[in-house]
Motif scaffolding. Structure first.
Motif, PDB file in Angstrom:
ATOM      1  N   ILE A  50      -3.713  -5.530   4.349  1.00  0.00           N
ATOM      2  CA  ILE A  50      -4.729  -4.735   3.660  1.00  0.00           C
ATOM      3  C   ILE A  50      -4.651  -4.951   2.154  1.00  0.00           C
ATOM      4  O   ILE A  50      -5.674  -5.064   1.457  1.00  0.00           O
ATOM      5  CB  ILE A  50      -4.569  -3.242   4.023  1.00  0.00           C
ATOM      6  N   ARG A  71      -7.706   1.881   6.184  1.00  0.00           N
ATOM      7  CA  ARG A  71      -6.733   2.482   5.284  1.00  0.00           C
ATOM      8  C   ARG A  71      -6.249   3.823   5.824  1.00  0.00           C
ATOM      9  O   ARG A  71      -5.035   4.125   5.824  1.00  0.00           O
ATOM     10  CB  ARG A  71      -7.330   2.648   3.893  1.00  0.00           C
ATOM     11  N   ASP A 103       0.819  -1.202   0.000  1.00  0.00           N
ATOM     12  CA  ASP A 103       0.000   0.000   0.000  1.00  0.00           C
ATOM     13  C   ASP A 103       0.858   1.259   0.000  1.00  0.00           C
ATOM     14  O   ASP A 103       0.355   2.360  -0.006  1.00  0.00           O
ATOM     15  CB  ASP A 103      -0.928  -0.006   1.209  1.00  0.00           C
ATOM     16  N   GLN A 141       0.146  -3.254   6.191  1.00  0.00           N
ATOM     17  CA  GLN A 141       0.025  -2.823   4.800  1.00  0.00           C
ATOM     18  C   GLN A 141      -0.161  -4.023   3.862  1.00  0.00           C
ATOM     19  O   GLN A 141      -0.984  -3.997   2.947  1.00  0.00           O
ATOM     20  CB  GLN A 141       1.268  -2.020   4.401  1.00  0.00           C
ATOM     21  N   ARG A 148      -7.702  -6.321   0.057  1.00  0.00           N
ATOM     22  CA  ARG A 148      -8.264  -5.547  -1.056  1.00  0.00           C
ATOM     23  C   ARG A 148      -8.258  -6.366  -2.344  1.00  0.00           C
ATOM     24  O   ARG A 148      -9.231  -6.364  -3.112  1.00  0.00           O
ATOM     25  CB  ARG A 148      -7.469  -4.261  -1.251  1.00  0.00           C
TER      26      ARG A 148
END
Length: 622
Positions: free
Chosen positions: A178, A141, A55, A175, A182
């Motif tokens: 996530i 986020r 990310d 990170q 995602r």
């Protein structure tokens, strides 16, 4: 990656039961975008640190403190400004915030204890704030971005602090988690569930491998499982239970011992049961129509493809199709009689089971003639109805009176009777269908005799007109098949040399005529109490419910006489040549020798013959 848990036993049973063949593998799905490996951390130059991850930006990230200028006489005021900013929660964003000022003070004087103490307090607060942000369940986020920013600041403030390094690691893991989540969610939206190893499921598992208690990844796996269950249920609703089993098995691999799988299994089994009931009911409705056998068989084929072994609903449809195939609207051994147009009832009929038998006599059968050979197999693919008894005098009287018929013996004025005085069969005048075996008037329930084969055929034609059904004389094969009733011995009852008690009206050594005569050639030790034909159904029926097939009267059949069975039909139809005069009688009678009571016995008779030893019964198509 984590190894999926075992498939529950109920799913294994479902997969084994859905089809005998291995199902095709699920169709491949487009490859999902996989998160890249995290950017490696590059050791920064003094005052410059980085944090990388999916990310994060692909290039190195550093936090540069805003430049703070402190004059020689401004140190005290700078310390006051830093403390004020810290108390206000302004830590690092601008040159007027606490950390940039303290860093500038420490750079001016590395021994500045107040600046060092301030940085220590700032570090502790950032560590607390960043940890709290990483634990935030919502708006992850945004929280992670703030935590990552704080980690960059901390790496500048205290690059060697283990807690800072630990926070950095947590940020990097978060990170990556996530990013995997995602990617998995994007896969789910694109219906790339990942049962083939590339899609949502692998991404969520990667996330859980990094963070075992990550609720978002667990929720993602649950959503992937639900998507596979939906596929399974959609396949079941489309009657593709092989695919349903495959998808449900894939769903069972997603999470260990998920109760949702058992619930889905029950729903799919309910769909299966409802589908089978619908196919059965539609098939039964098809069978009620004139041309419904073919579509009903298609319904059965569809049902067999989706049913588990031994399903009772499918068995019902199969049984009914079998019955219709072989018996129309009837059942084997069913007894019935058709209504006549004049208000009466026709002869009582019974449905003879379909099947096959070995017709005729074997090569070594005692008493057999060449006319009874060769033995050959005959099969009836469809059952037929046969009169339970021989046609009675009362039955025949209704026909004569309704049609004004004049049977053969009536027209010529004589027939063959038994003469008690001489013990012989002789021609006697004034004898016809109304007469008994000795020429005296016959009783109503006596089997009608003194009729020719054409008389019998005319009665069948009249009965067909009266009922709207197809009545006829039985074929020779039908007669022997019904007489044997599943046996294969020398006699209709088997191989015993003496008939069972009360089995029929045969020539018995115990029989005595009105004047005391006895038979010269008879079954030793057998007596039925009758000299001459007995009223119909006076004796026990055979195994298929038919009376007097082997005794009482011999009976006309539809076949023409042939000297042997060479080239005889194998399907049981009558072997008939138009215009033939020599016809066949079958079955023993009250005055036959034991050899003529054998199951294979047959004899030629002129079609005009009328006698006290010959009667008939009819069959009817079903």
């Amino acid at each position: 990656m984590r190894t999926p848990g075992p498939v529950p036993l109920l799913l294994a049973a479902l997969l084994l039961a859905t089809t005998a063949c291995a199902p095709e593998a699920p169709p491949p799905r487009p490859a999902a975008a996989r998160p890249a490996e995290p950017v490696k951390r590059v050791d920064p130059a003094p005052g410059q640190v980085t944090i990388g991850g999916e990310d994060a930006a692909e290039t190195e990230q550093r936090w540069q403190p805003p430049a703070v200028a402190i004059a020689d006489d401004g140190v005290i005021q700078a310390r006051r400004d830093a403390a004020t900013a810290f108390d206000a929660g302004r830590l690092y964003a601008t040159a007027a915030d606490a950390i940039p000022i303290w860093l500038a003070l420490r750079q001016r004087d590395p021994e500045d204890r107040q600046a060092q103490a301030g940085l220590t307090r700032a570090r502790q607060r950032l560590l607390q704030d960043a940890s709290a942000l990483l634990e935030r369940p919502l708006q992850q986020r945004e929280a992670l971005a703030q935590a990552a920013e704080m980690a960059l600041v901390l790496l500048t403030v205290a690059p060697d602090d283990p807690k800072v390094r630990q926070l950095q690691s947590r940020v990097e893991v978060a990170q990556r988690v996530i990013a995997y989540n995602r990617a998995g969610e994007d896969d789910l939206r694109a219906d790339r569930i990942g049962e083939d190893g590339d899609g949502a499921i692998p991404n969520f598992r990667e996330a859980l491998a990094l963070q075992a208690d990550n609720a978002r990844a667990r929720q993602g796996l649950a959503a992937a499982e639900s998507a596979l269950i939906r596929r399974a249920e959609a396949a079941a609703r489309a009657a593709d239970f092989t695919a349903a089993g495959t998808w449900l098995a894939e769903a069972a691999k997603v999470r260990d011992s998920a109760p949702t799988i058992a619930d889905a299994f029950e729903r799919i089994e309910t769909i299966r049961a409802e589908t089978l009931v619908r196919l059965r009911d539609e098939g039964l409705r098809d069978l009620a129509t004139p041309q419904g056998l073919k579509p009903a068989r298609q319904k059965l084929e569809d049902a067999l493809r989706i049913a588990l072994p031994g399903d009772p609903v499918v068995a019902q449809l199969r049984e009914r199709i079998e019955l219709v195939t072989h018996y129309g609207s009837f059942r084997p051994r069913q007894v019935f009689s058709d209504a006549l147009r004049d208000g009466g009832r026709g002869p009582q009929m019974i449905v003879v089971p379909h099947g096959g038998f070995q017709m005729g006599a074997g090569d070594s059968e005692p008493g057999a003639s060449d006319a009874e050979k060769p033995s050959h197999y005959v099969r009836f693919e469809r059952g037929f109805a046969m009169a339970v008894t021989e046609v009675t005098v009362a039955d025949y009287r209704r026909y004569v009176q309704a049609s004004n018929a004049r049977p053969r013996a009536t027209r010529r004025g004589h027939s063959i009777i038994y003469d008690e005085r001489s013990g012989n069969f002789t021609r006697s005048s004034g004898v016809d269908w109304r007469s008994g075996y000795d020429g005296t008037p016959a009783i109503a329930n006596s089997p009608v005799m003194h009729v020719s084969v054409r008389d019998a055929e005319h009665y069948a034609m009249w009965l067909s007109e009266q009922t709207g059904r197809s009545y006829r004389l039985p074929s020779e094969a039908e007669f022997e098949y019904a007489m044997r009733a599943g046996t294969s011995g020398r006699y209709p009852w088997g191989n015993a040399g003496t008939p069972p008690p009360l089995s029929g009206n045969f020539t018995g050594g115990e029989d005595v005529s009105p004047s005391g005569r006895r038979w010269f050639n008879a079954f030793v030790g057998y007596g039925d109490g009758w000299w001459g034909p007995a009223p119909v159904a006076s004796f026990e029926p055979n195994a298929w419910g038919l009376h007097d097939m082997a005794g009482n009267l011999s009976e006309w059949v539809a076949d023409c006489w042939h000297a042997s069975y060479r080239r005889a039909p194998a399907d049981g139809v009558a072997w008939f040549n138009p215009g033939c005069r020599q016809r066949v009688i079958r079955g023993g009678n009250w005055a036959n020798a034991p050899e003529q009571t054998r199951a294979a016995w047959r004899q030629s008779q002129d079609s005009d013959t009328t006698s006290a030893r010959i009667g008939f019964r009819l069959v009817r198509g079903i």
